[in-house]
Structures are given as structure tokens and as C-alpha cells.
Design a protein around this motif. Sequence first.
Motif, short mmCIF file in Angstrom:
data_model
loop_
_atom_site.label_atom_id
_atom_site.label_comp_id
_atom_site.label_asym_id
_atom_site.label_seq_id
_atom_site.Cartn_x
_atom_site.Cartn_y
_atom_site.Cartn_z
N THR A 25 -0.84 -3.28 1.87
CA THR A 25 0.01 -3.18 3.23
C THR A 25 -0.26 -1.48 3.02
O THR A 25 -0.36 -0.90 2.04
N PRO A 26 0.14 -0.73 3.91
CA PRO A 26 -0.10 0.46 3.76
C PRO A 26 0.61 0.97 2.83
O PRO A 26 1.80 1.55 3.55
N VAL A 27 0.56 2.48 1.75
CA VAL A 27 1.63 3.18 1.57
C VAL A 27 0.92 3.81 1.52
O VAL A 27 -0.40 4.57 1.31
N ALA A 28 1.11 5.39 1.00
CA ALA A 28 0.45 6.60 0.52
C ALA A 28 -0.58 5.91 -0.93
O ALA A 28 0.31 5.76 -1.62
N GLY A 29 -1.45 6.53 -0.76
CA GLY A 29 -1.83 5.23 -1.76
C GLY A 29 -3.20 6.44 -2.05
O GLY A 29 -3.76 7.65 -1.93
N ALA A 30 -3.52 6.38 -3.73
CA ALA A 30 -4.76 6.66 -4.45
C ALA A 30 -5.17 5.81 -5.46
O ALA A 30 -4.49 4.50 -5.16
N TRP A 31 -6.60 5.45 -5.97
CA TRP A 31 -6.49 4.53 -7.19
C TRP A 31 -7.13 5.55 -7.90
O TRP A 31 -8.16 6.35 -8.31
N ALA A 32 -7.06 4.90 -9.75
CA ALA A 32 -7.39 5.52 -10.92
C ALA A 32 -7.15 5.04 -12.36
O ALA A 32 -5.73 4.42 -12.54
N ALA A 33 -8.29 4.76 -12.67
CA ALA A 33 -7.26 4.21 -13.74
C ALA A 33 -8.45 4.48 -15.37
O ALA A 33 -10.01 4.60 -15.03
N ARG A 58 -9.09 13.20 2.80
CA ARG A 58 -8.77 12.23 2.00
C ARG A 58 -7.60 11.67 1.44
O ARG A 58 -7.01 11.37 0.62
N ASP A 59 -6.06 11.42 2.06
CA ASP A 59 -5.01 11.55 1.82
C ASP A 59 -4.88 10.48 2.80
O ASP A 59 -3.64 10.25 3.35
N ASP A 60 -5.06 9.40 3.08
CA ASP A 60 -4.69 8.54 4.04
C ASP A 60 -3.50 7.10 2.53
O ASP A 60 -4.01 7.47 1.96
N PHE A 61 -3.25 6.95 3.86
CA PHE A 61 -2.45 5.94 3.40
C PHE A 61 -2.89 4.37 2.96
O PHE A 61 -3.28 3.96 4.16
N VAL A 62 -2.82 3.76 1.75
CA VAL A 62 -3.72 2.58 0.53
C VAL A 62 -2.77 2.18 -0.03
O VAL A 62 -3.27 2.17 -0.54
N GLU A 63 -2.76 0.72 0.74
CA GLU A 63 -2.27 -0.35 -0.42
C GLU A 63 -2.51 -1.46 -0.54
O GLU A 63 -2.86 -2.19 0.54
N GLY A 64 -2.98 -1.91 -1.45
CA GLY A 64 -3.29 -3.85 -1.65
C GLY A 64 -3.96 -3.69 -3.01
O GLY A 64 -4.25 -3.52 -3.67
N ALA A 65 -4.44 -5.64 -2.85
CA ALA A 65 -4.89 -5.86 -4.02
C ALA A 65 -5.62 -6.95 -3.36
O ALA A 65 -5.36 -7.66 -2.40
N GLY A 66 -6.73 -7.68 -3.92
CA GLY A 66 -7.24 -8.16 -3.68
C GLY A 66 -8.01 -8.73 -5.03
O GLY A 66 -8.60 -8.29 -6.15
N LEU A 67 -8.65 -10.42 -4.94
CA LEU A 67 -9.71 -11.33 -6.09
C LEU A 67 -11.20 -11.33 -5.20
O LEU A 67 -11.55 -11.63 -4.19
N ILE A 118 -12.78 -10.75 -9.90
CA ILE A 118 -12.32 -9.48 -10.46
C ILE A 118 -11.04 -9.12 -9.08
O ILE A 118 -11.77 -9.06 -8.43
N PHE A 119 -10.16 -9.36 -10.04
CA PHE A 119 -8.71 -8.90 -9.06
C PHE A 119 -9.08 -7.55 -9.71
O PHE A 119 -9.05 -6.31 -10.68
N VAL A 120 -8.95 -6.68 -8.26
CA VAL A 120 -9.10 -4.98 -8.17
C VAL A 120 -7.89 -5.14 -7.12
O VAL A 120 -7.18 -5.09 -5.94
N GLY A 121 -6.76 -3.91 -7.73
CA GLY A 121 -5.59 -3.81 -7.36
C GLY A 121 -5.77 -1.77 -6.42
O GLY A 121 -5.94 -0.94 -7.19
#
Length: 230
Positions: A21-29, A141-150, A163-166
Motif C-alpha cells: 500500500t503506497p505510504v511514505a516509506g523507507a526500510w531498515a532493520a 530517494r523519497d518515494d512512497f512505498v509500503e508493503g509486505a510479501g512472502l 522469507i517474510f519481507v515487510g
Amino acid sequence: MSSSIKKLAVAVGATAIVVSTPVAGAWAADGVSGDRSGKGLGTHSVAEGEQHPPRHEQDDEEQRTVARSVGSGIVDGKEWSVTLRFYAEVPQDFPSTDGTSGFAESRPQDPALLCQRVFISGVQVDHQAGPWAGCSVVDGRDDFVEGAGLHGLTDKGTSGTRIFVGNPASGTASARLTLDGGTVRTSEVVTLPGTSYRAFALPIADGETIASVDTFDGQGNRLTHETYWD
């Protein structure tokens, strides 16, 4: 193969299906923890280290990229890993920037490329799609990205080792995956430096079923609760 469901648009690759679901997004763990339930499952935390491209890739264009490991470990006796890489400019050999693929919903004003690559036993999920499998054109660099998948190598990620990636919303600090039977695995969210893209990754052994996936902010407040990943 990977499995996920896109709420605004369904995108099915050569061997993939994703929920985004498009949302202001980033990723880090930063940390990933797991049980030792006889499934041969182990995980490794990711803190500061970036993943560097091979020497033959380090030309002028590649120097404008940033990459980071989201997570890695062992599940079902198989090594797994997830990495993110951002290209400030779309590489010349990428098939096309005319449309969008995977992450973006419309033609970007500032085309860049975001790659999310999942490996199990040294094999990249969706490798059948070619050298740019797992990569999508995004808007800077600041697109809107949100989601998850197996993500798995068989049955579009619906069975076997997965692998579950969110890709959580801004402000998300950690995730908790609960399996049927009560086993809990957690991961911190990892951010790709200099961008708004972020992710977390957790392994699921063959035969395991997800009861719920929850995300939390830095104060431990629950942000989301999903129960449809069984």
C-alpha cells in the motif's frame, strides 16, 4: 517465487505476487531474533554494515548506489539473505523507464531504481525474470512505498522455506511475527542510508504457518496487526 498482495494494484511477476500500500516509506532493520525449534532456523542481526557490490560493478554509475543487508541467517538448514540497493539513476541496461514496476504507481518525475533481492540457498527468488528481478523504478530517494510479501523458491511463496519481507510505514521501528502454536520472531526495521526506503525480514520454515504479523513504533506501541498471512 514470492507472494504478496497489492492493495491498490496487483502486480504479478514471472514468479511473484506482492501486498503493498503506497505510504511514505523507507526500510531498515538492526536485529533479527528467532527460535531454535528443531527446524534448523537461525538469524543474524544487521547493524551498521553495508553490502558492497563486486569489483567489476564498481564503475562510475555504481558508485552512485547505496546498498544494505536487511537480514540473513539459516532456516531449514539453508542460508538466506535479503538486501536492498538503491540506484540514484536508472542503469542504462535496465529494460525500460517508460512505465512503472512493482513499487511505483505512476511515472516518476525523478526516475531511480530500487532493488529488493531475496536469496535462499544461494538462489535468488524470481531469478527467472532476469538480471533485474526484484528491481523497480521509483521516484527519487523519497518515494512512497509500503508493503509486505512472502518469498520462496516454490509455489509462489505459499509453501516450503520462505522469507517474510515487510516494507513498513514511516515511524515503524520493529516487527513481530507470531506462528500458529505461539512461536514468536522479531526484527528491527533497517533503513537504506540516504533514502526513505526501509524493510525487515524474518524466515519461515517449511510447514510453519503465520498467525499474525505486528509492527511497532520506537516506544513499543503497536501500529499494525495483520492476520491474513496464513
